[in-house]
Design a protein around this motif. Structure first.
Motif, short mmCIF file in Angstrom:
data_model
loop_
_atom_site.label_atom_id
_atom_site.label_comp_id
_atom_site.label_asym_id
_atom_site.label_seq_id
_atom_site.Cartn_x
_atom_site.Cartn_y
_atom_site.Cartn_z
N VAL A 165 21.34 -6.57 -39.21
CA VAL A 165 20.02 -6.92 -38.67
C VAL A 165 19.17 -7.50 -39.78
CG1 VAL A 165 17.93 -6.02 -37.58
CG2 VAL A 165 20.18 -5.11 -36.93
N THR A 166 18.45 -8.58 -39.48
CA THR A 166 17.57 -9.19 -40.49
C THR A 166 16.15 -9.29 -39.93
OG1 THR A 166 18.10 -11.43 -39.72
CG2 THR A 166 19.42 -10.54 -41.54
N ALA A 167 15.18 -9.11 -40.82
CA ALA A 167 13.75 -9.26 -40.48
C ALA A 167 13.03 -9.80 -41.69
CB ALA A 167 13.15 -7.93 -40.03
N THR A 168 12.01 -10.61 -41.46
CA THR A 168 11.22 -11.21 -42.55
C THR A 168 9.76 -10.81 -42.43
OG1 THR A 168 10.89 -13.23 -41.24
CG2 THR A 168 12.75 -13.20 -42.77
N ASP A 169 9.07 -10.79 -43.57
CA ASP A 169 7.64 -10.46 -43.64
C ASP A 169 6.96 -11.54 -44.46
OD1 ASP A 169 5.09 -9.28 -44.46
OD2 ASP A 169 5.92 -7.41 -43.65
N GLN A 170 5.88 -12.14 -43.89
CA GLN A 170 5.22 -13.26 -44.56
C GLN A 170 4.41 -12.82 -45.77
OE1 GLN A 170 2.97 -15.70 -41.85
NE2 GLN A 170 4.67 -15.91 -40.41
N ASP A 171 4.22 -11.53 -45.93
CA ASP A 171 3.47 -11.07 -47.09
C ASP A 171 4.32 -11.21 -48.36
OD1 ASP A 171 1.13 -10.33 -45.67
OD2 ASP A 171 2.19 -8.57 -44.92
N SER B 96 15.92 5.09 -31.68
CA SER B 96 16.43 5.79 -30.49
C SER B 96 17.77 5.19 -30.10
CB SER B 96 15.43 5.69 -29.33
OG SER B 96 15.26 4.33 -28.95
N GLY B 97 18.48 5.91 -29.24
CA GLY B 97 19.75 5.43 -28.72
C GLY B 97 20.97 5.94 -29.48
N MET C 98 34.32 7.29 -22.33
CA MET C 98 33.16 8.19 -22.31
C MET C 98 31.83 7.41 -22.25
SD MET C 98 34.18 11.18 -25.04
CE MET C 98 32.62 11.97 -24.72
N ASN C 99 31.72 6.30 -22.94
CA ASN C 99 30.47 5.52 -22.95
C ASN C 99 30.81 4.07 -23.21
OD1 ASN C 99 27.86 4.66 -23.04
ND2 ASN C 99 27.15 6.25 -24.46
N LYS C 100 30.50 3.25 -22.27
CA LYS C 100 30.88 1.85 -22.35
C LYS C 100 29.85 1.01 -23.11
CE LYS C 100 33.45 1.94 -18.00
NZ LYS C 100 33.33 3.38 -17.87
N GLU C 101 28.58 1.49 -23.27
CA GLU C 101 27.54 0.66 -23.91
C GLU C 101 26.47 1.55 -24.54
OE1 GLU C 101 26.09 -3.16 -22.07
OE2 GLU C 101 24.21 -2.03 -21.93
N TYR C 102 25.95 1.10 -25.68
CA TYR C 102 24.89 1.80 -26.39
C TYR C 102 23.72 0.83 -26.62
CZ TYR C 102 28.53 5.23 -27.46
OH TYR C 102 29.53 6.15 -27.38
N THR C 103 22.50 1.33 -26.44
CA THR C 103 21.29 0.53 -26.74
C THR C 103 20.50 1.24 -27.84
OG1 THR C 103 21.16 -0.35 -24.50
CG2 THR C 103 19.17 -0.46 -25.86
N LEU C 104 20.41 0.59 -28.98
CA LEU C 104 19.72 1.17 -30.14
C LEU C 104 18.39 0.44 -30.35
CD1 LEU C 104 22.72 1.31 -32.64
CD2 LEU C 104 22.01 3.06 -30.98
N GLY D 26 12.90 -4.23 -32.25
CA GLY D 26 14.29 -4.64 -32.41
C GLY D 26 15.23 -3.85 -31.50
N LEU D 27 16.09 -4.55 -30.79
CA LEU D 27 17.05 -3.91 -29.88
C LEU D 27 18.47 -4.37 -30.23
CD1 LEU D 27 15.24 -4.23 -26.43
CD2 LEU D 27 15.47 -2.17 -27.85
N ILE D 28 19.42 -3.40 -30.29
CA ILE D 28 20.85 -3.70 -30.50
C ILE D 28 21.63 -3.14 -29.32
CG2 ILE D 28 22.87 -3.37 -31.95
CD1 ILE D 28 21.03 -3.02 -34.33
#
Length: 546
Positions: free
Chosen positions: A421-427, A440-441, A466-472, A489-491
């Protein structure tokens, strides 16, 4: 003798009574005669009327009598319009005018009463009164021409006859001026600075005085006197306009004080005085000089409007006014004049707009200092101001994507990186350092994200069954104080099926009973098996092993 004529055809009934009044005038004498003439039917020729009148005049029968009839006539003003003048400041009760109306009636019918009524301005009613019997008009209060210089009234004369008759006229009272105001100068102290070696006739300044009186009382003449000996060889004043000019050599080393008088032309003359101080200044032969040629200052972004950044200062070796300095910012191409302003007198530079480091990281201002010299014209100097904008943590991190989707096979080995995961900050600096965390997730702790790199690792084995999909939900937080966060941010981790499950018979052992002699192909028993995998991995083939 005079002739009597009818002015229109007359129509009489039997025993009609004809009444008329004869007015006789001879020079200034005037008289009235009332005729009562009862006329029946008969010839009405001119000769017949003449004969009747002659007979009536010589008889005592009362056909024609000189007894006046009781008819109420209208009074008349003489003259019908009054225009008078009264001086201001006279005591209450001052005589103004006598109103006179004439009524030809006798007795009560000829007795008149007079009344005043203001026209245009009701305030005039409070300033004048009229004696109702004599018609004498007088003042009630002291008049002031400067408050109101003209009063107009409707004048009414009413007799006591029946019915009551009236006459009307106008009265205009003009308040004449008296010399009751002193001249007043616009200033009591005039100060002026002039350069040396002025040409003869140079206009130094103009003094002005006003007088509340009317011409001629308000006309003013000016005089200029020297405080020392009463003579003046350097300056002169125009007695009517108040313009002061040079008439001789102006010495730079002298500071002279004069008395200006304003005298009106009323009687008695009234006078006002003012003081004039003339200072001879030097010529403008010095440029302004800044304390520094280059100013440097750092400011944080998002400063409030009006924040004082720094103060520039310049000096000028000349004396006032030549040495007085005004500052301003020269035009620029990067919009600095929209962000900063300078106080023209103090040299204080303030913010006038938003300072945003993410838009502009530094500014270069060119400040000009101009003196106020007039001989020669203004002289100037410039200095440069460098302003560095320091970062303020005013921007939250922003993810490179709104939603990340990754597909992971269920048999992937733990401790394997599956996504970054990437994120930028203009500061800038710590304000721009981003740290990641899972919000969460991740209830079973199967995933781990590196706080610095944003790499997402698989921690424990996945199981598609047991679990086909995860949402983080991922948080990106910068290192500012206080920090700013972004939790949008969602994964989505989609688990892919692997053929890791063998088919399982529904029930074992299988038992069946078969009759003898059944034909070939006869169905003996239904055997069923299931597979926990998905798709093709879950299809079970019914094969008989050899």
């Amino acid at each position: 003798t005079r002739m009597l004529f009818t002015s229109a055809p007359l129509c009489f009934t039997r025993d009609s009574l004809l009444e008329f009044t004869l007015r006789c005038e001879r020079g200034a004498r005037r008289g009235f005669a009332h005729a009562h003439w009862r006329v029946g039917r008969g010839p009405f020729t001119q000769a017949h009327l003449r004969k009747l009148l002659q007979r009536a005049a010589g008889s005592n029968s009362g056909l024609l009598s000189r007894r006046k009839r009781n008819v109420n006539n209208n009074p008349q003003f003489q003259p019908p319009m009054y225009q008078v003048s009264v001086a201001e400041n006279q005591p209450a009760g001052t005589f103004v005018v006598v109103l006179k109306a004439v009524d030809p009636d006798e007795g009560e019918a000829g007795r008149l009463e007079y009344f005043l009524e203001a026209l245009f301005d009701s305030r005039s009613n409070n300033l004048f009164t009229v004696d109702s019997s004599s018609g004498v008009v007088s003042t009630v209060e002291i008049l002031d021409r400067e408050t109101k210089d003209m009063h107009v009234f409707r004048v009414t004369a009413v007799d006591r006859g029946t019915p009551r008759r009236t006459a009307m006229a106008t009265l205009t009272v003009t308040v004449s001026d008296t010399n009751d105001h002193d001249p007043v100068f616009e200033q009591q102290d005039y100060k002026e600075s002039v350069r040396e070696n002025l040409e003869i006739g140079y206009e130094v300044l103009t003094v002005r005085a006003t007088d509340g009186d009317a011409p001629v009382n308000g006309n003013i003449l000016y005089h200029l006197l020297n405080n020392n000996n009463g003579t003046n060889d350097v300056f002169e004043i125009d007695s009517r306009s108040g313009v002061i000019r040079t008439r001789g050599l102006v010495d730079r080393e002298t500071v002279e004080s004069y008395v200006v008088t304003a005298v009106d032309r009323g009687t008695p003359r009234r006078t006002a005085m003012a003081t004039l101080t003339v200072t001879v200044s030097d010529t403008n032969d010095h440029d302004p000089v800044f304390e520094q040629q280059d100013y440097k200052e750092s400011v944080r972004e998002n400063l409030e409007i009006g924040y004082e950044v720094l103060t520039v200062r310049a000096t000028d070796g000349d004396a006032p006014v030549n040495g007085n300095i005004l500052y301003h910012l020269l035009n620029n191409n990067n919009g600095t004049n929209d962000v900063f302003e300078i106080d023209s007198r103090s040299g204080v530079i303030r913010t006038r707009g938003l300072v945003d480091r993410e838009t502009v990281e530094s500014y270069v201002l060119l400040v000009e200092a101009n003196d106020q010299g007039r001989d020669p014209g203004p002289r100037s100097a410039t200095a440069t101001v460098h302003i560095i904008v320091e970062d303020d943590n005013d921007n939250a991190p922003q993810f490179s994507e709104k939603r990340y989707v990754v597909k992971v096979p269920e048999d992937l080995s733990p401790n394997t990186e599956i996504l970054q995961v990437t994120a930028t900050d203009q500061d800038r600096g710590n304000n721009a350092v981003v740290h990641f965390s899972i919000m969460s997730g991740n209830t079973r702790g199967q995933f781990y994200i590196d706080a610095q790199t944003g790499k997402l690792d698989l921690v424990s084995q996945l199981d598609y069954e047991m679990n086909k999909e995860y949402t983080l939900r991922i948080r990106a937080q910068d290192g500012g104080r206080p920090p700013l966060s972004n939790i949008s941010g969602l994964i989505t981790v989609q688990v892919l099926d692997v053929n890791d499950n063998a088919p399982i018979f529904v029930s074992t052992p299988f038992q069946a009973t078969v009759l003898e002699n059944v034909p070939v192909g006869y169905s003996v028993i239904h055997i069923q098996a299931v597979d926990a995998d998905a798709g093709d991995n879950s299809h079970v083939n019914d094969n008989n092993p050899e």
